[in-house]
Design a protein around this motif. Structure first.
Motif, PDB file in Angstrom:
ATOM      1  N   LYS A   1      43.538   0.129  15.698  1.00  0.00           N
ATOM      2  CA  LYS A   1      42.685  -0.702  14.838  1.00  0.00           C
ATOM      3  C   LYS A   1      41.656   0.102  14.052  1.00  0.00           C
ATOM      4  CE  LYS A   1      39.698  -2.009  18.731  1.00  0.00           C
ATOM      5  NZ  LYS A   1      39.273  -3.163  19.562  1.00  0.00           N
ATOM      6  N   ARG A   2      41.240   1.242  14.557  1.00  0.00           N
ATOM      7  CA  ARG A   2      40.285   2.069  13.803  1.00  0.00           C
ATOM      8  C   ARG A   2      40.982   2.878  12.711  1.00  0.00           C
ATOM      9  NH1 ARG A   2      36.541   5.558  17.589  1.00  0.00           N
ATOM     10  NH2 ARG A   2      35.766   6.109  15.508  1.00  0.00           N
ATOM     11  N   HIS A   3      42.254   3.170  12.919  1.00  0.00           N
ATOM     12  CA  HIS A   3      43.039   3.937  11.947  1.00  0.00           C
ATOM     13  C   HIS A   3      44.414   3.290  11.808  1.00  0.00           C
ATOM     14  CE1 HIS A   3      39.941   7.019  12.157  1.00  0.00           C
ATOM     15  NE2 HIS A   3      40.050   6.998  13.470  1.00  0.00           N
ATOM     16  N   PRO A   4      44.523   2.175  11.075  1.00  0.00           N
ATOM     17  CA  PRO A   4      45.805   1.464  10.948  1.00  0.00           C
ATOM     18  C   PRO A   4      46.944   2.337  10.437  1.00  0.00           C
ATOM     19  CG  PRO A   4      44.008   0.132  10.081  1.00  0.00           C
ATOM     20  CD  PRO A   4      43.439   1.492  10.342  1.00  0.00           C
ATOM     21  N   GLY A   5      46.614   3.338   9.607  1.00  0.00           N
ATOM     22  CA  GLY A   5      47.652   4.218   9.087  1.00  0.00           C
ATOM     23  C   GLY A   5      48.379   4.973  10.176  1.00  0.00           C
ATOM     24  N   LYS A   6      47.740   5.099  11.332  1.00  0.00           N
ATOM     25  CA  LYS A   6      48.359   5.764  12.474  1.00  0.00           C
ATOM     26  C   LYS A   6      49.633   5.029  12.891  1.00  0.00           C
ATOM     27  CE  LYS A   6      47.140   6.937  17.291  1.00  0.00           C
ATOM     28  NZ  LYS A   6      46.031   6.912  18.273  1.00  0.00           N
ATOM     29  N   LEU A   7      49.602   3.688  12.792  1.00  0.00           N
ATOM     30  CA  LEU A   7      50.782   2.903  13.163  1.00  0.00           C
ATOM     31  C   LEU A   7      51.933   3.165  12.202  1.00  0.00           C
ATOM     32  CD1 LEU A   7      52.121   0.768  14.947  1.00  0.00           C
ATOM     33  CD2 LEU A   7      51.164  -0.987  13.423  1.00  0.00           C
TER      34      LEU A   7
ATOM     35  N   VAL B   1      51.730  -4.740  10.190  1.00  0.00           N
ATOM     36  CA  VAL B   1      52.725  -5.399  11.040  1.00  0.00           C
ATOM     37  C   VAL B   1      53.470  -6.470  10.253  1.00  0.00           C
ATOM     38  CG1 VAL B   1      53.078  -6.749  13.143  1.00  0.00           C
ATOM     39  CG2 VAL B   1      51.362  -4.937  13.118  1.00  0.00           C
ATOM     40  N   VAL B   2      52.744  -7.217   9.439  1.00  0.00           N
ATOM     41  CA  VAL B   2      53.366  -8.266   8.610  1.00  0.00           C
ATOM     42  C   VAL B   2      54.342  -7.644   7.617  1.00  0.00           C
ATOM     43  CG1 VAL B   2      52.931  -9.956   6.784  1.00  0.00           C
ATOM     44  CG2 VAL B   2      51.514  -9.956   8.837  1.00  0.00           C
ATOM     45  N   VAL B   3      53.940  -6.556   6.960  1.00  0.00           N
ATOM     46  CA  VAL B   3      54.800  -5.910   5.964  1.00  0.00           C
ATOM     47  C   VAL B   3      56.088  -5.410   6.612  1.00  0.00           C
ATOM     48  CG1 VAL B   3      55.034  -3.911   4.440  1.00  0.00           C
ATOM     49  CG2 VAL B   3      52.951  -5.287   4.378  1.00  0.00           C
ATOM     50  N   ILE B   4      55.979  -4.748   7.768  1.00  0.00           N
ATOM     51  CA  ILE B   4      57.169  -4.251   8.470  1.00  0.00           C
ATOM     52  C   ILE B   4      58.076  -5.415   8.862  1.00  0.00           C
ATOM     53  CG2 ILE B   4      57.992  -3.112  10.568  1.00  0.00           C
ATOM     54  CD1 ILE B   4      55.505  -1.319  10.414  1.00  0.00           C
ATOM     55  N   SER B   5      57.471  -6.493   9.335  1.00  0.00           N
ATOM     56  CA  SER B   5      58.244  -7.675   9.724  1.00  0.00           C
ATOM     57  C   SER B   5      58.974  -8.271   8.531  1.00  0.00           C
ATOM     58  CB  SER B   5      57.324  -8.731  10.354  1.00  0.00           C
ATOM     59  OG  SER B   5      56.683  -8.242  11.510  1.00  0.00           O
ATOM     60  N   LEU B   6      58.287  -8.351   7.398  1.00  0.00           N
ATOM     61  CA  LEU B   6      58.898  -8.912   6.193  1.00  0.00           C
ATOM     62  C   LEU B   6      60.036  -8.035   5.684  1.00  0.00           C
ATOM     63  CD1 LEU B   6      55.782 -10.234   4.227  1.00  0.00           C
ATOM     64  CD2 LEU B   6      57.517 -11.580   5.441  1.00  0.00           C
ATOM     65  N   ILE B   7      59.893  -6.727   5.817  1.00  0.00           N
ATOM     66  CA  ILE B   7      60.982  -5.825   5.416  1.00  0.00           C
ATOM     67  C   ILE B   7      62.223  -6.111   6.256  1.00  0.00           C
ATOM     68  CG2 ILE B   7      61.767  -3.427   5.446  1.00  0.00           C
ATOM     69  CD1 ILE B   7      58.897  -2.632   4.684  1.00  0.00           C
TER      70      ILE B   7
ATOM     71  N   VAL C   1      42.233  -6.399  10.528  1.00  0.00           N
ATOM     72  CA  VAL C   1      43.042  -7.094   9.527  1.00  0.00           C
ATOM     73  C   VAL C   1      44.042  -6.124   8.908  1.00  0.00           C
ATOM     74  CG1 VAL C   1      42.971  -8.223   7.279  1.00  0.00           C
ATOM     75  CG2 VAL C   1      41.333  -8.860   9.042  1.00  0.00           C
ATOM     76  N   GLY C   2      43.576  -4.909   8.605  1.00  0.00           N
ATOM     77  CA  GLY C   2      44.458  -3.912   8.027  1.00  0.00           C
ATOM     78  C   GLY C   2      45.629  -3.597   8.925  1.00  0.00           C
TER      79      GLY C   2
ATOM     80  N   MET D   1      63.959 -11.575  18.492  1.00  0.00           N
ATOM     81  CA  MET D   1      63.533 -10.916  19.731  1.00  0.00           C
ATOM     82  C   MET D   1      62.835  -9.596  19.439  1.00  0.00           C
ATOM     83  SD  MET D   1      66.444 -11.571  22.641  1.00  0.00           S
ATOM     84  CE  MET D   1      67.722 -10.709  21.715  1.00  0.00           C
ATOM     85  N   ASN D   2      63.380  -8.827  18.515  1.00  0.00           N
ATOM     86  CA  ASN D   2      62.773  -7.538  18.197  1.00  0.00           C
ATOM     87  C   ASN D   2      61.422  -7.690  17.504  1.00  0.00           C
ATOM     88  OD1 ASN D   2      64.665  -5.850  19.345  1.00  0.00           O
ATOM     89  ND2 ASN D   2      65.768  -5.450  17.461  1.00  0.00           N
ATOM     90  N   LEU D   3      61.314  -8.635  16.582  1.00  0.00           N
ATOM     91  CA  LEU D   3      60.037  -8.832  15.909  1.00  0.00           C
ATOM     92  C   LEU D   3      58.987  -9.376  16.867  1.00  0.00           C
ATOM     93  CD1 LEU D   3      60.953 -10.208  12.358  1.00  0.00           C
ATOM     94  CD2 LEU D   3      60.359  -7.882  13.058  1.00  0.00           C
ATOM     95  N   ALA D   4      59.404 -10.263  17.765  1.00  0.00           N
ATOM     96  CA  ALA D   4      58.458 -10.772  18.770  1.00  0.00           C
ATOM     97  C   ALA D   4      57.959  -9.622  19.643  1.00  0.00           C
ATOM     98  CB  ALA D   4      59.124 -11.846  19.623  1.00  0.00           C
ATOM     99  N   GLY D   5      58.875  -8.759  20.056  1.00  0.00           N
ATOM    100  CA  GLY D   5      58.496  -7.606  20.860  1.00  0.00           C
ATOM    101  C   GLY D   5      57.560  -6.685  20.104  1.00  0.00           C
ATOM    102  N   PHE D   6      57.807  -6.495  18.822  1.00  0.00           N
ATOM    103  CA  PHE D   6      56.971  -5.633  17.988  1.00  0.00           C
ATOM    104  C   PHE D   6      55.542  -6.157  17.929  1.00  0.00           C
ATOM    105  CE2 PHE D   6      55.846  -4.398  13.433  1.00  0.00           C
ATOM    106  CZ  PHE D   6      55.414  -3.135  13.802  1.00  0.00           C
TER     107      PHE D   6
END
Length: 209
Positions: A89-95, A15-21, A9-10, A72-77
């Motif tokens: 998924k074990r370390h979301p901060g890595k993303l 991903v949602v936050v980056i997309s919203l930005i 979930v984290g 297109m870019n957000l779908a690809g992301f």
């Protein structure tokens, strides 16, 4: 099991936050009426960066030319993160760290190696880096599919360097596809994966009893 679900979930919260930005920046820059002239202040512009506006190295990646470009870019992301979620998924901060690193490296790479490219916006270069990173990490984990993914993206980017992008994509996003950014992103993604693997390996054995 609970920890696994929490981390997953984290990851997608990020991903949602980056997309919203990206969506927010695009909405603020819609010409009629323009809430803020975002493009004037945040897009990658070679001359402005030379004059000291170095934030554009990062922020230019978050802007888009039109709605199709954004979608297109957000779908690809989302697809790339889902494809390689095992690495985050074990370390979301890595993303977050990888995303910011690729943004900065993309801007620096374009600035120093393609000075003739005076303006650029979009996530596509970063997405190539994210995809290449995931492919190399797949290989590191022993997934044979990683070799196919890495070979595929290398062939795609190599083809673009020789023949350019398809005219349909150019018309869809209403701008020239900056294939230079794809090459820079690919190289940066591979370098990030190699550096990450080396650091993780050293950290692992440094802490062995």
């Amino acid at each position: 099991m609970l920890n696994h679900k929490s981390n997953t979930v984290g990851l997608y919260h990020i991903v949602v936050v980056i997309s919203l930005i990206c969506i927010g920046l695009f909405a603020a820059d819609i010409p009629t009426p323009a809430f803020l002239p975002i493009d004037q202040y945040l897009s990658y512009q070679y001359n402005a960066i030379t004059d000291g506006q170095i934030w554009r190295l990062i922020t230019g990646n978050l802007l888009h030319t039109n709605l199709w470009h954004l979608l297109m870019n957000l779908a690809g992301f989302w697809v790339i993160v889902f494809l390689h979620e095992v690495h985050y998924k074990r370390h979301p901060g890595k993303l977050i760290l990888l995303f910011l690193s690729l943004c900065l490296l993309e801007g620096i790479g374009l600035y120093f190696f393609y000075p003739s490219l005076k303006a650029y916006v979009g996530l596509s270069g970063l997405l190539h880096g994210l995809f290449a990173f995931g492919a190399v990490m797949d290989i590191r984990k022993g997934y044979r599919s990683g070799y196919l993914l890495l070979l595929g993206v290398i062939i795609k980017v190599g083809y673009e360097q020789v023949f350019g992008a398809t005219s349909s994509i150019t018309q869809l996003i209403n701008a020239r596809v900056a294939t230079e950014s794809h090459l820079v992103g690919l190289i940066c993604g591979i370098l990030c994966a190699l550096c990450w693997s080396a650091i993780a390996h050293r950290f692992k054995y440094h802490h062995l009893p």
